[in-house]
Design an enzyme around this catalytic site. Structure first.
Site, mmCIF file in Angstrom:
data_model
loop_
_atom_site.group_PDB
_atom_site.id
_atom_site.type_symbol
_atom_site.label_atom_id
_atom_site.label_comp_id
_atom_site.label_asym_id
_atom_site.label_seq_id
_atom_site.Cartn_x
_atom_site.Cartn_y
_atom_site.Cartn_z
ATOM 1 N N ASN A 76 -3.449 17.602 35.195
ATOM 2 C CA ASN A 76 -2.040 17.263 35.029
ATOM 3 C C ASN A 76 -1.951 16.050 34.118
ATOM 4 O O ASN A 76 -2.380 14.948 34.486
ATOM 5 C CB ASN A 76 -1.379 16.977 36.368
ATOM 6 C CG ASN A 76 -1.307 18.218 37.243
ATOM 7 O OD1 ASN A 76 -1.701 18.209 38.388
ATOM 8 N ND2 ASN A 76 -0.815 19.320 36.699
ATOM 9 N N ARG A 88 -0.006 13.694 33.186
ATOM 10 C CA ARG A 88 1.187 12.896 33.498
ATOM 11 C C ARG A 88 0.927 12.124 34.779
ATOM 12 O O ARG A 88 -0.136 12.245 35.384
ATOM 13 C CB ARG A 88 2.390 13.823 33.709
ATOM 14 C CG ARG A 88 2.106 14.912 34.746
ATOM 15 C CD ARG A 88 3.312 15.719 35.112
ATOM 16 N NE ARG A 88 2.998 16.912 35.872
ATOM 17 C CZ ARG A 88 2.744 16.960 37.160
ATOM 18 N NH1 ARG A 88 2.719 15.835 37.878
ATOM 19 N NH2 ARG A 88 2.480 18.101 37.775
#
Length: 445
Positions: A291, A293
């Site tokens: 991910n 982020r």
């Protein structure tokens, strides 16, 4: 340090980012939809701009409206939070092309990790363990059946461009695969604009363990411990804790080393998460996805390591060194996060409404990151997350005890909420033992 920051998100994560920005003396600009005009993050920002109607495609995913808001307010940087545009490589490139600072990893890293098949292949080349699966998209049903036959049933059918637990199905045999393949492909085309499908070995009893990484401005990639994320409904997380009760010191060392290799393989900068599946029987783990982020569950890492990950994100984006000594990171205690959602506690179906009562718990070791207050309306347009209840203790037992008290003290009336589920979970013998897997919620139901 960045002087002004536009937060391209909403709810609790926007409020969370604004809190750190204001502590650092950074001017915080909020963007909001018409439906969110009265929410706390809008009120607490130094400046706020309405970017469109409730429909996310016309507001929070409207890249041009957000860039126009940054230009009109003189914002120097954009923090995307999670969801919406946070893993949109084109948006990241456009932000930088407009002369703004992007608070996140480079667009090339986002692109590399955005496709699950490409990500698997990159990780395998970097020496990160991956589960048996396809190295190219299963372009049609015959290709999917051939791949599944080679891999061995049961298999997981995944949208290659998906994320957040969406676009996945389990096929126990060829008949099920023939049904699920078309469903997943259609969903992927509708939701992600990409119908590519990945076929991967499915492990019936597995744990979901992830590692927080932070790519520093000087090029180093750090691993800030692991998080256990196995309490899930519909492949989406409800509870996270750190450290994982399933991970021994030896296994932890392997997890962290693999996560660092994963980050280094794509020249990772800023905060990210390497998600893995752990087979508790063999102690083998396999790369699931990265991910690119800040994660919803980042507070458990913050509390165990004593860092503010949003501040570290801003420092990396500004080319600054971290606030801590990278060679002296020491975890302390245990942290547990409960996602308080506006949903039925039995079937987990969304239940929006007007909040009549909202009383957050307090006390030693209790933190609440919330997106709402009494009088706000929880609308059906967005994710059902109301707040994150995070507790810490000297050890897991103390953290669980504090979580029980905090859940009992958290008063919410109006929309449906899943606090009763957490009250049940925190007395569940399987959860208390620490020996649980991703099937625990199904067994409770």
């Amino acid at each position: 340090m960045i002087e002004s920051l536009l937060v391209a998100n909403r709810g609790e994560i926007a409020r969370r980012i604004i809190r750190t920005a204001k502590r650092l003396g950074v001017r915080a600009v909020a963007v909001h939809s018409e439906a969110d005009a009265d929410l706390p993050f809008v009120v607490e920002a130094d400046e706020a701009v309405c970017v469109g109607p409730a429909n996310p495609a016309q507001s929070y995913r409207n890249a041009e409206a957000i860039l126009a808001a940054a230009e009109s307010t003189g914002a120097q940087a954009i923090h995307p939070g999670y969801g919406f545009l946070s893993e949109n490589a084109d948006f990241a490139r456009t932000v930088q092309a407009r002369g703004l600072v992007w608070v996140g990893p480079g667009a090339d890293a986002i692109t590399a990790m955005g496709d699950k098949i490409n990500a698997r292949n990159l990780m395998a080349a970097a020496g990160v363990p991956v589960a048996p699966g396809t190295t190219e998209p299963a372009t049609d049903l015959d290709a999917a059946v051939a791949a599944a036959t080679e891999i061995g049933y049961p298999v997981m059918v995944k949208a290659a461009a998906g994320g957040g637990g969406m676009g996945m199905a389990v096929a126990a045999d060829e008949a099920a695969l023939r049904t699920e393949y078309d469903k997943v492909r259609a969903f992927a085309e509708r939701m992600f604009g990409d119908g590519s499908v990945l076929i991967e070995r499915y492990f019936p009893r597995v744990r979901h363990v992830e590692v927080q990484i932070l790519g520093l401005a000087d090029g180093r990639v750090l691993a800030l411990g692991e998080r256990e994320c196995s309490v899930q409904r519909r492949n989406q997380k409800l509870v996270e804790e750190s450290p994982s009760p399933a991970v021994s010191p030896e296994l932890r060392a392997r997890f962290l080393a693999a996560a660092v290799r994963a980050g280094e393989a794509v020249g990772y900068r800023n905060a990210g998460t390497v998600e893995c599946l752990l087979d508790p029987a063999t102690q083998e783990f396999f790369f699931l996805e990265m991910n690119t982020r800040l994660q919803v569950e980042h507070p458990v890492t913050e509390l165990v390591y004593g860092v503010d990950l949003v501040e570290e994100q801003l420092r990396v984006a500004a080319g600054l060194a971290p606030t801590f000594d990278p060679d002296a990171l020491t975890p302390r205690g245990h942290a547990i996060e409960l996602r308080i959602n506006a949903e039925d506690p039995k079937r987990f179906l969304p239940g929006p409404g007007v909040i009549g009562t909202w009383v957050e718990p307090t006390g030693e070791g209790v933190r609440v990151d919330s997106g709402y207050v009494a009088g706000n309306t929880v609308t059906p347009f967005y994710d059902s997350l109301l707040a994150k209840l995070v507790v810490t203790g000297a050890d897991r037992a103390e953290a669980i005890e504090r979580a029980r008290t905090a859940v009992a003290d958290f008063a919410v009336a109006g929309p449906k909420n899943n606090l009763p589920f957490f009250a049940e979970l925190l007395t569940n013998g399987e959860f208390l033992s620490g020996d649980y897997d991703t099937g625990i919620v199904g067994r409770m139901r």
